[in-house]
Enzyme design. Structure first.
Site, mmCIF file in Angstrom:
data_model
loop_
_atom_site.group_PDB
_atom_site.id
_atom_site.type_symbol
_atom_site.label_atom_id
_atom_site.label_comp_id
_atom_site.label_asym_id
_atom_site.label_seq_id
_atom_site.Cartn_x
_atom_site.Cartn_y
_atom_site.Cartn_z
ATOM 1 N N TYR A 1 32.110 43.469 75.181
ATOM 2 C CA TYR A 1 30.808 43.925 75.672
ATOM 3 C C TYR A 1 29.699 42.963 75.231
ATOM 4 O O TYR A 1 29.577 42.633 74.050
ATOM 5 C CB TYR A 1 30.521 45.316 75.133
ATOM 6 C CG TYR A 1 29.145 45.841 75.468
ATOM 7 C CD1 TYR A 1 28.868 46.363 76.723
ATOM 8 C CD2 TYR A 1 28.132 45.812 74.525
ATOM 9 C CE1 TYR A 1 27.603 46.844 77.044
ATOM 10 C CE2 TYR A 1 26.864 46.299 74.828
ATOM 11 C CZ TYR A 1 26.608 46.800 76.090
ATOM 12 O OH TYR A 1 25.356 47.269 76.392
ATOM 13 N N LYS B 1 18.575 53.357 83.714
ATOM 14 C CA LYS B 1 18.441 54.504 82.803
ATOM 15 C C LYS B 1 17.210 55.340 83.126
ATOM 16 O O LYS B 1 17.147 56.525 82.767
ATOM 17 C CB LYS B 1 18.372 54.033 81.347
ATOM 18 C CG LYS B 1 19.376 52.973 80.934
ATOM 19 C CD LYS B 1 20.812 53.352 81.172
ATOM 20 C CE LYS B 1 21.737 52.246 80.681
ATOM 21 N NZ LYS B 1 23.118 52.417 81.117
ATOM 22 N N TYR C 1 25.396 43.516 82.103
ATOM 23 C CA TYR C 1 25.816 44.447 83.152
ATOM 24 C C TYR C 1 25.864 43.774 84.519
ATOM 25 O O TYR C 1 26.930 43.533 85.070
ATOM 26 C CB TYR C 1 24.881 45.666 83.192
ATOM 27 C CG TYR C 1 24.955 46.515 81.954
ATOM 28 C CD1 TYR C 1 25.885 47.545 81.844
ATOM 29 C CD2 TYR C 1 24.106 46.276 80.881
ATOM 30 C CE1 TYR C 1 25.968 48.317 80.700
ATOM 31 C CE2 TYR C 1 24.177 47.050 79.721
ATOM 32 C CZ TYR C 1 25.105 48.061 79.640
ATOM 33 O OH TYR C 1 25.189 48.817 78.502
#
Length: 341
Positions: free
Chosen positions: A273, A50, A299
């Site tokens: 998730y 990010k 992830y």
């Protein structure tokens, strides 16, 4: 074609992130030759992908005169951690709108299966240490962006000038960070003399993957970017990837990107998730034991599990060269330590 150097940008990382050969892991799996792009070593608090997105997003916010950031994500959101860190760096206020990991009908996750992600640990602890101006936690499935927009309106009513950053920083502006990364990768491949068969990356909010696809297309490279989905089926995720690739290509005034460049495999995210899978646990342990590299469980752990399974299926030749993108997120590992007990 738009020149990235003409766009507003902040800089939070000094120089390119490392590109490392994972020789022991490659040998353990019997090929292909695996390399790793260490975007876990990007700047801001504990790093992660990010940061590249925020260099463009924060610059856009400052150009618009913003004094406050509002963003959203899960209770262990790496994006929220790094947005908050950038806000501290820039002297901006920052408000976080968070979502519980589990749906209303789900049973609580016992400690031995990953623990309660809302505990004061991992990224959630860092929200406190970094001094978030407000943190809201909403039930799973809530419309976070609607709440973020309402919160921004409330802040505007108090005389603030808020800037909303989408979940994961994944819009055309944020994805520019990975258009730039594509150029960085190609330069590194040339320096090392690599003939890369595939890039393998986690695929969630899709900004990283879409940026890489558009960036490679911009440079005339045909290297495929294979996404391993962390939360959605292949059909749903690929629709998301394609939409963002098209937005980025349009913004940069690029020729259309072929549809088949956007691939997101939906076989490895498990029951949802952020929820542990046996493949993720094996992958995290394998990377740690062979290379001393920590992956996160949400992830990179699931993306690595996909990579390992594809290797075992014979998807890659033994003499292929595969580059795995480490998108960071390691603080989340500590919030789910029970999964590895």
């Amino acid at each position: 074609m738009v020149d990235l150097n003409t766009l507003p940008r902040r800089h939070y990382t000094t120089g390119p992130t490392p590109l490392e050969h994972l020789g022991d892991l490659s040998m353990k799996l019997g090929g292909p030759q695996i390399w790793i792009k260490r975007d876990d070593q990007l700047g801001l608090t504990q790093g992660g992908n990010k940061t590249r997105k925020l260099e463009f997003l924060i610059a856009d916010a400052l150009a618009q005169g913003a004094d406050t950031l509002v963003t959203a994500g899960g209770v262990q959101s790496n994006h929220c951690r790094l947005t908050l860190s950038a806000a501290r760096r820039e002297g901006l206020d920052c408000h976080l709108v968070l979502e519980e990991d589990l749906g209303p009908d789900a049973k609580p996750v016992p400690a031995e299966a990953g623990g309660n992600p809302a505990e004061h640990t991992g990224n959630f602890l860092l929200f406190d240490l970094l001094g978030a101006d407000s943190v809201e936690v909403h039930p799973h499935g809530s419309d976070l962006i609607a709440r973020a927009e309402n919160l921004a309106a409330e802040l505007k009513g108090r005389g603030k000038n808020p800037y909303i950053i989408p979940v994961g920083g994944s819009n055309a502006t944020g994805a520019l960070g990975y258009v730039d990364c594509a150029q960085e990768l190609l330069t590194q491949f040339a320096e090392v003399g690599l003939d890369v068969s595939s890039l393998v990356t986690p695929s969630g909010s899709a900004g990283m993957q879409a940026g890489l696809i558009a960036g490679l297309h911009r440079e005339g490279s045909q290297i495929p970017v294979l996404g391993i989905n962390v939360s959605r089926t292949q059909e749903v995720q690929e629709h998301k990837i394609v939409g963002l690739v098209d937005e980025v290509a349009s913004f940069l005034e690029l020729p259309p990107v072929p549809r088949d460049r956007s691939v997101g495999l939906g076989d490895y995210f498990g029951t949802g998730y952020g929820l542990p899978t046996p493949g993720m646990v094996e992958a995290v342990r394998l990377f740690a034991e062979t290379e001393g590299i920590l992956l996160d469980p949400v992830y990179t752990g699931k993306a690595a599990a996909g990579l390992i399974d594809l290797i075992r299926q014979g998807r890659f030749e033994a003499n292929d060269t595969v580059v795995f993108i480490h998108s960071g997120g390691v603080p989340g590992l500590y919030a789910r330590a029970g999964a590895f007990a």
